[in-house]
Write an enzyme that holds these catalytic residues in place. Structure first.
Site, PDB file in Angstrom:
ATOM      1  N   ASP A  27      38.569  -4.792  38.462  1.00 46.49           N
ATOM      2  CA  ASP A  27      39.026  -5.908  37.769  1.00 46.49           C
ATOM      3  C   ASP A  27      38.089  -6.181  36.630  1.00 46.49           C
ATOM      4  O   ASP A  27      37.112  -6.667  36.788  1.00 46.49           O
ATOM      5  CB  ASP A  27      38.865  -7.244  38.831  1.00 46.49           C
ATOM      6  CG  ASP A  27      39.498  -8.450  38.190  1.00 46.49           C
ATOM      7  OD1 ASP A  27      39.656  -8.606  36.986  1.00 46.49           O
ATOM      8  OD2 ASP A  27      39.761  -9.313  38.985  1.00 46.49           O
ATOM      9  N   TYR A  35      36.150 -12.910  42.175  1.00 43.86           N
ATOM     10  CA  TYR A  35      37.205 -13.526  42.080  1.00 43.86           C
ATOM     11  C   TYR A  35      38.180 -12.788  41.048  1.00 43.86           C
ATOM     12  O   TYR A  35      37.928 -11.975  40.223  1.00 43.86           O
ATOM     13  CB  TYR A  35      36.917 -14.861  41.235  1.00 43.86           C
ATOM     14  CG  TYR A  35      38.265 -15.736  40.590  1.00 43.86           C
ATOM     15  CD1 TYR A  35      38.967 -16.306  41.972  1.00 43.86           C
ATOM     16  CD2 TYR A  35      38.729 -15.646  39.609  1.00 43.86           C
ATOM     17  CE1 TYR A  35      40.060 -17.151  41.723  1.00 43.86           C
ATOM     18  CE2 TYR A  35      39.830 -16.441  39.326  1.00 43.86           C
ATOM     19  CZ  TYR A  35      40.358 -17.131  40.081  1.00 43.86           C
ATOM     20  OH  TYR A  35      41.548 -17.729  39.834  1.00 43.86           O
ATOM     21  N   LYS A  89      41.969 -12.149  29.699  1.00 42.31           N
ATOM     22  CA  LYS A  89      41.194 -12.942  28.740  1.00 42.31           C
ATOM     23  C   LYS A  89      41.086 -12.417  27.271  1.00 42.31           C
ATOM     24  O   LYS A  89      41.809 -12.605  26.578  1.00 42.31           O
ATOM     25  CB  LYS A  89      39.864 -12.868  29.280  1.00 42.31           C
ATOM     26  CG  LYS A  89      39.961 -13.758  30.614  1.00 42.31           C
ATOM     27  CD  LYS A  89      38.885 -14.211  31.493  1.00 42.31           C
ATOM     28  CE  LYS A  89      39.225 -15.118  32.438  1.00 42.31           C
ATOM     29  NZ  LYS A  89      38.693 -15.028  33.875  1.00 42.31           N
TER      30      LYS A  89
HETATM   31  C1  LIG Z   1      39.751 -15.011  35.124  1.00 42.88           C
HETATM   32  C2  LIG Z   1      39.867 -14.101  35.946  1.00 42.88           C
HETATM   33  C3  LIG Z   1      40.867 -13.386  36.761  1.00 42.88           C
HETATM   34  C4  LIG Z   1      42.023 -14.364  36.647  1.00 42.88           C
HETATM   35  O1  LIG Z   1      42.782 -14.444  35.488  1.00 42.88           O
HETATM   36  P1  LIG Z   1      43.818 -15.596  35.039  1.00 42.88           P
HETATM   37  O2  LIG Z   1      44.229 -15.089  33.686  1.00 42.88           O
HETATM   38  O3  LIG Z   1      42.951 -16.798  35.126  1.00 42.88           O
HETATM   39  O4  LIG Z   1      44.836 -15.555  35.959  1.00 42.88           O
HETATM   40  C5  LIG Z   1      41.146 -12.429  37.592  1.00 42.88           C
HETATM   41  N1  LIG Z   1      40.003 -11.428  37.558  1.00 42.88           N
HETATM   42  C6  LIG Z   1      38.695 -11.856  36.907  1.00 42.88           C
HETATM   43  C7  LIG Z   1      37.716 -11.080  37.160  1.00 42.88           C
HETATM   44  C8  LIG Z   1      38.744 -13.007  36.173  1.00 42.88           C
HETATM   45  O5  LIG Z   1      37.591 -13.533  35.505  1.00 42.88           O
END
Ligand SMILES: *Cc1c(COP(=O)(O)O)cnc(C)c1O
Length: 430
Positions: A240, A145, A268
């Site tokens: 990511d 994701y 995060k």
């Molecule tokens: C949470 C997450 C996102 C998206 O971040 P948001 O701040 O919710 O837009 C993208 N990549 C990974 C791996 C994530 O865990």
């Protein structure tokens, strides 16, 4: 029975005003066939709902709360910053400080730009990779994701996966067609994709430890293989690390695995609970961004002084407390407790953990990608979730989500966690 009547009442009202009653779908608790509780307050390892129930929290606002909720260093830093002004839209010194810290912690990041969410970070990293390479196609992996970016909202579904069809209505098939979806942990699939279309592939983007389909680890040599093949074909490797960055180690998965990506998306933990994302990497690539380069990206609130102060305070505190080492110790004790519960009932469920991230899968056997995760007993998971919640421990409300431990989780919390885990397992298996 736990009383959640006030939460239920608020949820009814929320649904009249907000689609599904929530501002982000997973919060609706649909995957556990229930309704969410509403939070009144959160501090340390605990949250209290509006009905007055206390819970030990292993969601940690989906990752950011690595010190626990509302740590005084973050609250103080935000308060201090707010007194100087809540937003400027003009450069402020905090932006240099956090950029320096990110570059120090994550050596592959030579230059960095701050944004407001993980989604913005991956979206722009993809645009930048396309602008830099002059190529349009990207490779992503099933079950990874990357936020709700159009061209990345492909392949959380099943049959349509390989066709590059979008998961969401509103994403044009033409966008999705530029995204090649491959199974994670299968080098042959990547090799084949590059052999067929290598000169059109701008980048591979991946969660180096996929953590939005449970928590999955790369096979030995897999990340190095991805590094080598992207280099060979002149494509970029994008990690990511929105979830894993500053979480599994100070420098994320790339530090643990010794792999240097070209670009990294972050989020995060670096926001300390405020809305922050960032992306960074090789200076020559980053300098393709406006105003020096041709790839446009902007943000009215990017580099916001409150958000920068929160992130800086959180990361400095982690560093000062040797936070990542201590989290490993707390994680070990939690893992030991969970395994003991499983042994007692003679279940050999698969448990994955790295540092302060974990996932208990409701199946036995090896898990290497999202297809394996789909074989879990989701019904048992749902019963486990509510059993543990009623016993005062809030685990993520979906088998597809990882759990997060914070520095605020105490030995006493661990004891209660073991009791609640046992209660959850009893609910699941009788
Ligand atoms: C949470 C997450 C996102 C998206 O971040 P948001 O701040 O919710 O837009 C993208 N990549 C990974 C791996 C994530 O865990």
């Amino acid at each position: 029975m736990i009383d959640r009547s006030l939460s239920n009442k608020l949820f009814r009202r929320a649904k009249e005003l907000i689609p599904g009653g929530v501002n982000s779908p997973v919060r609706a608790f649909r995957s556990v066939d229930g309704e969410p509780f509403f939070v009144r307050r959160a501090r340390g390892s605990k949250i209290w709902d509006v009905d007055g129930n206390e819970m030990i929290d292993y969601v940690g606002t989906w990752g950011p709360a690595i010190l626990g909720h509302a740590p005084s260093c973050v609250v103080d830093a935000v308060t201090r910053a707010a007194k100087e002004g809540v937003s400027f839209g003009i450069p402020n010194p905090h932006e240099i400080e956090i950029a320096q810290m990110i570059c120090d912690f994550v050596p592959s990041v030579e230059k960095v730009r701050m944004v407001n969410s993980g989604t913005e970070a991956t979206m722009t990293a993809i645009r930048l990779a396309r602008g830099f390479t002059g190529r349009d196609k990207i490779i992503k992996f099933e079950g990874c994701y990357h936020g709700h970016v159009d061209s990345l909202l492909v392949a959380a579904g099943s049959g349509a996966l390989t066709l590059g069809q979008p998961d969401s209505a509103g994403v044009p098939a033409e966008f999705a067609a530029l995204t090649t979806i491959l199974p994670y942990n299968q080098p042959e699939a990547v090799e084949k994709a590059f052999e067929e279309d290598g000169e059109n592939i701008a980048a591979i983007i991946l969660e180096p430890y996929p953590a939005n389909a449970g928590l999955v680890f790369p096979k030995e040599g897999y990340l190095q293989f991805l590094r080598d093949i992207t280099e060979k074909y002149g494509a970029l490797l994008i990690f990511d690390e929105v979830m894993t960055g500053f979480r599994v180690a100070r420098g994320g998965v790339q530090e643990l695995e010794g792999i240097t990506p070209d670009l990294t998306a972050m989020g995060k933990v670096i926001g300390g609970g405020l809305p922050v994302g960032a992306f960074g990497g090789r200076a020559d690539i980053m300098d393709y961004l406006a105003p020096v380069g041709p790839v446009y990206q902007a943000g009215t609130l990017s580099g916001n002084p409150l958000a920068m102060s929160a992130g800086l305070a959180q990361l400095r505190e982690m560093e000062a407390q040797k936070g990542w080492e201590r989290l490993e110790t707390i994680g070990q004790s939690m893992e030991a407790g969970v395994r003991e519960c499983l042994n007692k009932i003679g279940k050999n469920l698969t448990f994955h953990r790295v540092g302060s991230m974990f996932c208990l899968f409701f199946m036995e056997g090896e898990i290497w990608n999202v297809d394996d995760v789909k074989r879990c007993d989701f019904d048992a998971f749902t019963k486990f979730f509510w059993g543990a919640l009623d016993a005062g421990v809030y685990f993520a409300p979906s088998q597809y989500e990882a759990g997060f431990i914070s520095l605020a989780h105490t030995a006493d919390d661990m004891e209660k966690t073991v009791t609640a885990t046992a209660a959850g397992l009893k609910a699941a298996f009788g």
